[in-house]
Every structure is written in C-alpha cells, then in structure tokens.
Design a protein around this motif. Structure first.
Motif, short mmCIF file in Angstrom:
data_model
loop_
_atom_site.label_atom_id
_atom_site.label_comp_id
_atom_site.label_asym_id
_atom_site.label_seq_id
_atom_site.Cartn_x
_atom_site.Cartn_y
_atom_site.Cartn_z
N GLU A 54 0.70 -1.09 -0.06
CA GLU A 54 0.06 0.11 -0.09
C GLU A 54 0.93 1.12 -0.14
O GLU A 54 1.95 1.02 0.60
CB GLU A 54 -0.92 0.08 1.13
CG GLU A 54 -2.22 -0.97 1.19
CD GLU A 54 -2.85 -0.97 2.65
OE1 GLU A 54 -2.43 -0.28 3.64
OE2 GLU A 54 -3.84 -1.63 2.58
N MET A 58 -3.35 3.50 0.18
CA MET A 58 -3.92 3.10 -1.18
C MET A 58 -3.42 2.09 -1.69
O MET A 58 -1.96 1.81 -1.57
CB MET A 58 -3.91 4.06 -2.25
CG MET A 58 -4.68 5.49 -1.90
SD MET A 58 -4.35 6.82 -3.06
CE MET A 58 -2.44 7.33 -2.59
N LYS A 59 -4.17 0.83 -1.98
CA LYS A 59 -3.56 -0.54 -2.38
C LYS A 59 -2.78 -0.24 -3.97
O LYS A 59 -3.19 0.37 -4.66
CB LYS A 59 -4.79 -1.23 -2.79
CG LYS A 59 -4.37 -2.73 -2.97
CD LYS A 59 -5.55 -3.70 -2.65
CE LYS A 59 -5.90 -3.86 -4.27
NZ LYS A 59 -6.90 -5.04 -4.30
N ASP B 78 -7.38 4.83 -14.71
CA ASP B 78 -8.49 4.63 -14.02
C ASP B 78 -9.58 3.73 -14.65
O ASP B 78 -10.29 2.84 -13.96
CB ASP B 78 -9.25 5.76 -13.34
CG ASP B 78 -8.37 6.42 -12.16
OD1 ASP B 78 -7.43 5.34 -11.60
OD2 ASP B 78 -8.31 7.47 -11.84
N THR B 103 -3.50 -2.22 -9.47
CA THR B 103 -4.47 -1.14 -9.62
C THR B 103 -3.81 0.02 -10.41
O THR B 103 -2.51 -0.41 -10.65
CB THR B 103 -4.59 -0.53 -7.99
OG1 THR B 103 -3.15 -0.10 -7.69
CG2 THR B 103 -4.97 -1.50 -6.96
N LEU B 105 -2.25 2.47 -9.28
CA LEU B 105 -1.46 3.09 -9.02
C LEU B 105 -0.01 2.08 -9.24
O LEU B 105 1.00 2.32 -8.60
CB LEU B 105 -1.57 3.14 -7.46
CG LEU B 105 -0.92 4.25 -6.54
CD1 LEU B 105 -1.11 5.50 -7.26
CD2 LEU B 105 -1.31 4.18 -5.06
#
Lengths: 108, 150
Positions: A54, A58-59, B78, B103, B105
């Motif tokens: 994380e 946030m993952k 996203d 994700t 990210l």
C-alpha cells in the motif's frame, strides 16, 4: 523456523508520477504440505498466503500465494509515485502471523 | 486370418494409441484441473491470445526456484487497467501458483516472482482486464530437478 525477516528495496527519491520498481523478499520456508518428514508423515502446510503493498493507505499491488511459490518468496513489481509518502508491505502467514515493513519515498 | 501385414498394422495402431494416451495423461494429470482453474478465474470464458507476455526460462535446472515474469500491455488508467493476473502450472500437484492484483497505482502491470515446478510442464498466465476481457500466454519449461521433493 526462524522469524521471517522481510527485505524491501524502494528508491529513496522519485519525481512526481514516476513509475518505480520495488523488490521484496521475505525469508520463509513456504512448507508446501506435499513433503514427508523423517517419520513418514506429511509435514503440514505453512506458507505465506497473501502479500500486499500500500502507498499512503491506497492499494498498489496484492498477491495471493499458493504452495507452488518458491521458498523465500520474492516479488518485483512497479508503483506509480504521485507524492511523497510511505509504502507499507504486509505478508500474511498461514498461522495468522503478520509481518510488515515500511519504506519512505520523497518526491522532488 | 492374421497376415503379417495386418499384424504390423495392428501393432502400429496400438502403439499410436498408447502414445496418445500417455501424451494426454501425464503422471500428475492436472491438465483438466488447470482448465477448471482457468474457467474459475475467467468466469467460464476462454482467454484470447495477446497483450500478456509470460517470460520463463526454457530449461530450469532446479524446479525449486524458477523465475517467471508476467507483463501485460495496458495504459493502467482509472478506466482501463489490468485487474488481476493468475499463474498456473499444469504439471504440479495443484495448478494454482499465484494471483496478482493490480491497481492504476501500479503504474504498469508487470510482476516477477519465483515458483516451484515439479517437472517439465506448461506454465500459463492469464490476465483479467478491468472491463472483464481475458488474455493468456503459455510457456513450456523443461525441469531437470523437480521442485516437490520429499
């Protein structure tokens, strides 16, 4: 088995939005539950079954592990760094133990 | 009447059948289990080829630790990213190896780990995108020393 020791490599600095590479390793036997001990009985399974990364809560990356992952599970993956912050790494053992590590990164 | 020719032809057929049977049913016989695991991961869909690249050594001397890398071609925004990637090995006692979840990210959908392979077999990687589409890649890895010794 000695207490599993995590080792994590995260760059100290990055520019905003840069994609960095993270490498993690944890010492763990990853007993598969397939092997037999000297007494002929099956050695019970004990593996790390989950790993998460994380960034500021946030993952970023998550992995579910099965016994076919080699001993001392190693992961190399990427992360996008939007801001300065902390990466938190968590390993979950079959016996319920949780091993964690944290690494800070600064955005110039 | 059993002529020599017929006898030879019969033997050849039998040998061929035995050969097929051996090829289709390896000692561990988890090809079916692998297909079942693929179905469970994709929700019954057959994954398409492309987009995902599985990198594994052609010959692994030690099956106890075989480095594998998966990379999926995706913008990782996203709205369009790789949700998860699973790795399966069809000659291990259980086909499941590891499942990665990404994700936006993550930046890129790429990961490397080290796995155990009991014997020479196919390693399969399947990617599931955020829109539900699935892609797969497959590599055969020849294993000299198996990784499930006891």
């Amino acid at each position: 088995m000695a207490t599993p020791k995590p080792r994590v490599k995260v760059p100290k600095k990055a520019s905003a939005g840069e994609i960095i590479t993270i490498k993690t390793l944890i010492s763990h036997d990853m007993e598969s539950g397939q092997r037999k001990g000297k007494d002929g009985n099956v050695i019970p399974r004990q593996i790390i079954n989950k790993f998460t990364c994380e960034f500021n809560g946030m993952k970023v990356f998550e992995c579910e592990l099965d016994p076919a992952v080699a001993a001392n599970p190693y992961f190399e993956f990427n992360a996008k760094v939007p801001e300065s912050g902390t990466f938190k790494f968590t390993w979950v053992d079959d016996d319920g133990s949780i091993y964690t590590d944290e690494q800070k990164i600064a955005v110039n | 009447m059993m002529t020599r020719r017929r006898l030879l032809a019969g033997t050849a057929t039998l040998t061929a059948m035995a050969g097929v049977a051996i090829l289709a049913r390896p000692a561990w016989a988890t090809v079916e289990a692998t297909d079942a695991a693929i179905g469970a991961f994709t929700g019954g869909k057959t994954p398409e080829p492309g987009k995902i690249t599985l990198t594994a050594p052609e010959i692994a001397e030690n099956g106890n630790s075989v480095p594998v890398t998966v990379e999926v071609d995706s913008p990782m925004t996203d709205g369009d990213y790789v949700a998860s990637v699973t790795i399966l090995a069809d000659g291990n006692p259980n086909p499941e190896v590891a499942t990665f979840h990404f994700t936006p990210l993550s930046g890129t959908a790429a990961a490397t780990t080290r796995i155990r392979l009991a014997k020479t077999q196919n390693v399969v990687a399947i990617a599931k995108m955020s829109d539900g589409s699935t892609f797969s890649d497959r590599k055969e890895v020849k294993v000299t020393i198996g990784g499930c010794g006891g």
